[in-house]
Design an enzyme around this catalytic site. Sequence first.
Site, PDB file in Angstrom:
ATOM      1  N   ILE A   1      -7.270  -9.426 -11.777  1.00 43.28           N
ATOM      2  CA  ILE A   1      -7.872  -8.875 -12.994  1.00 43.28           C
ATOM      3  C   ILE A   1      -9.390  -9.040 -12.882  1.00 43.28           C
ATOM      4  O   ILE A   1      -9.887 -10.122 -12.567  1.00 43.28           O
ATOM      5  CB  ILE A   1      -7.316  -9.585 -14.248  1.00 43.28           C
ATOM      6  CG1 ILE A   1      -5.815  -9.311 -14.370  1.00 43.28           C
ATOM      7  CG2 ILE A   1      -8.042  -9.112 -15.507  1.00 43.28           C
ATOM      8  CD1 ILE A   1      -5.106 -10.124 -15.428  1.00 43.28           C
TER       9      ILE A   1
ATOM     10  N   GLY B   1       0.774  -1.242   0.000  1.00 38.69           N
ATOM     11  CA  GLY B   1       0.000   0.000   0.000  1.00 38.69           C
ATOM     12  C   GLY B   1       0.805   1.290   0.000  1.00 38.69           C
ATOM     13  O   GLY B   1       0.316   2.322   0.468  1.00 38.69           O
ATOM     14  N   THR B   2       2.042   1.256  -0.548  1.00 39.58           N
ATOM     15  CA  THR B   2       2.794   2.515  -0.579  1.00 39.58           C
ATOM     16  C   THR B   2       2.147   3.513  -1.548  1.00 39.58           C
ATOM     17  O   THR B   2       2.203   4.722  -1.310  1.00 39.58           O
ATOM     18  CB  THR B   2       4.273   2.298  -0.971  1.00 39.58           C
ATOM     19  OG1 THR B   2       4.342   1.773  -2.291  1.00 39.58           O
ATOM     20  CG2 THR B   2       4.974   1.369   0.000  1.00 39.58           C
TER      21      THR B   2
ATOM     22  N   HIS C   1       0.958   1.124 -13.182  1.00 42.57           N
ATOM     23  CA  HIS C   1       1.736  -0.048 -13.592  1.00 42.57           C
ATOM     24  C   HIS C   1       3.225   0.311 -13.538  1.00 42.57           C
ATOM     25  O   HIS C   1       3.622   1.380 -14.017  1.00 42.57           O
ATOM     26  CB  HIS C   1       1.339  -0.470 -15.017  1.00 42.57           C
ATOM     27  CG  HIS C   1       2.074  -1.699 -15.459  1.00 42.57           C
ATOM     28  ND1 HIS C   1       1.750  -2.963 -14.995  1.00 42.57           N
ATOM     29  CD2 HIS C   1       3.139  -1.854 -16.275  1.00 42.57           C
ATOM     30  CE1 HIS C   1       2.584  -3.837 -15.515  1.00 42.57           C
ATOM     31  NE2 HIS C   1       3.440  -3.206 -16.293  1.00 42.57           N
TER      32      HIS C   1
HETATM   33  C1  GAR Z   1       3.490  -1.207  -7.311  1.00 47.46           C
HETATM   34  O1  GAR Z   1       4.790  -1.200  -7.845  1.00 47.46           O
HETATM   35  C2  GAR Z   1       2.466  -1.211  -8.421  1.00 47.46           C
HETATM   36  O2  GAR Z   1       2.826  -0.440  -9.521  1.00 47.46           O
HETATM   37  C3  GAR Z   1       2.445  -2.667  -8.784  1.00 47.46           C
HETATM   38  O3  GAR Z   1       2.541  -3.352  -7.554  1.00 47.46           O
HETATM   39  C4  GAR Z   1       3.209  -2.536  -6.599  1.00 47.46           C
HETATM   40  C5  GAR Z   1       2.318  -2.360  -5.394  1.00 47.46           C
HETATM   41  O4  GAR Z   1       2.969  -1.672  -4.365  1.00 47.46           O
HETATM   42  N1  GAR Z   1       1.262  -3.004  -9.515  1.00 47.46           N
HETATM   43  C6  GAR Z   1       1.238  -3.897 -10.481  1.00 47.46           C
HETATM   44  O5  GAR Z   1       2.200  -4.561 -10.811  1.00 47.46           O
HETATM   45  C7  GAR Z   1      -0.117  -4.070 -11.168  1.00 47.46           C
HETATM   46  N2  GAR Z   1       0.049  -4.700 -12.438  1.00 47.46           N
HETATM   47  P1  GAR Z   1       2.159  -0.959  -3.194  1.00 47.46           P
HETATM   48  O6  GAR Z   1       1.165  -1.985  -2.628  1.00 47.46           O
HETATM   49  O7  GAR Z   1       3.232  -0.621  -2.193  1.00 47.46           O
HETATM   50  O8  GAR Z   1       1.480   0.259  -3.752  1.00 47.46           O
END
Ligand code: GAR
Length: 208
Positions: A93, A12-13, A110
């Site tokens: 998805i 969740g950053t 992404h």
């Molecule tokens: C992020 O890098 C986001 O772009 C990626 O997962 C990570 C989640 O980090 N999303 C994907 O790859 C979707 N295809 P977070 O939970 O710390 O925001």
Amino acid sequence: MKNIVVLVSGGGTNLQALIDAEKRGELGGGKITCVISSKPDAYALKRAKDAFIRTKVLERKEFPDIAAYSKAMAELLKECEADLVVYAGFMTILDEQVCGAFPYKMINVHPALIPSFCGKGYYGLRVHEEALKKGVKVTGATVHFVTEECDGGPIILQKAVAVKNGDTPEILQRRVMEEAEWKILPEAVRLFCEDRIKVENGVTIISE
Ligand code: GAR
């Protein structure tokens, strides 16, 4: 005021970047009113609770297939009266029951420069592993509208990030988040909430 619902699955950053931007008054008047997680133990849920945002868990494994899960998600999003749905590290998805109910009202971040390293199977660390394997010297992040085609919807914002000697997938992921994702995701949400994004022939036009 636009009602923003954020979908999460992990750390969740990106959600945190949105929460912080809202606190600074940088979401164009948009308000995060609910965070929905596909995983009950996602750290993103703690971030939401700490910011006093309502949370819900909709676990993929409690539904027999994507269609049943998508139906439940579409109902939940309607119940939340979402004006904007943000996929912030959401790893499931969803089918046309959701995309069709919220046309050009859902955005995803992404961790690559689409159309590179995207589509089914490209998510999280895997994207950076593939970028390093290919030896690209520049990668980055993309915010785009969500359509039925995985990572194929109209591109809203992109930001490039350098790949450096000795990068591991983890180091590169962190740099892409810091230099690109945490900046362009709140920025795209702001543009949406200010009604500045329109789509013509599958391409976005952002008004000044
Ligand atoms: C992020 O890098 C986001 O772009 C990626 O997962 C990570 C989640 O980090 N999303 C994907 O790859 C979707 N295809 P977070 O939970 O710390 O925001």
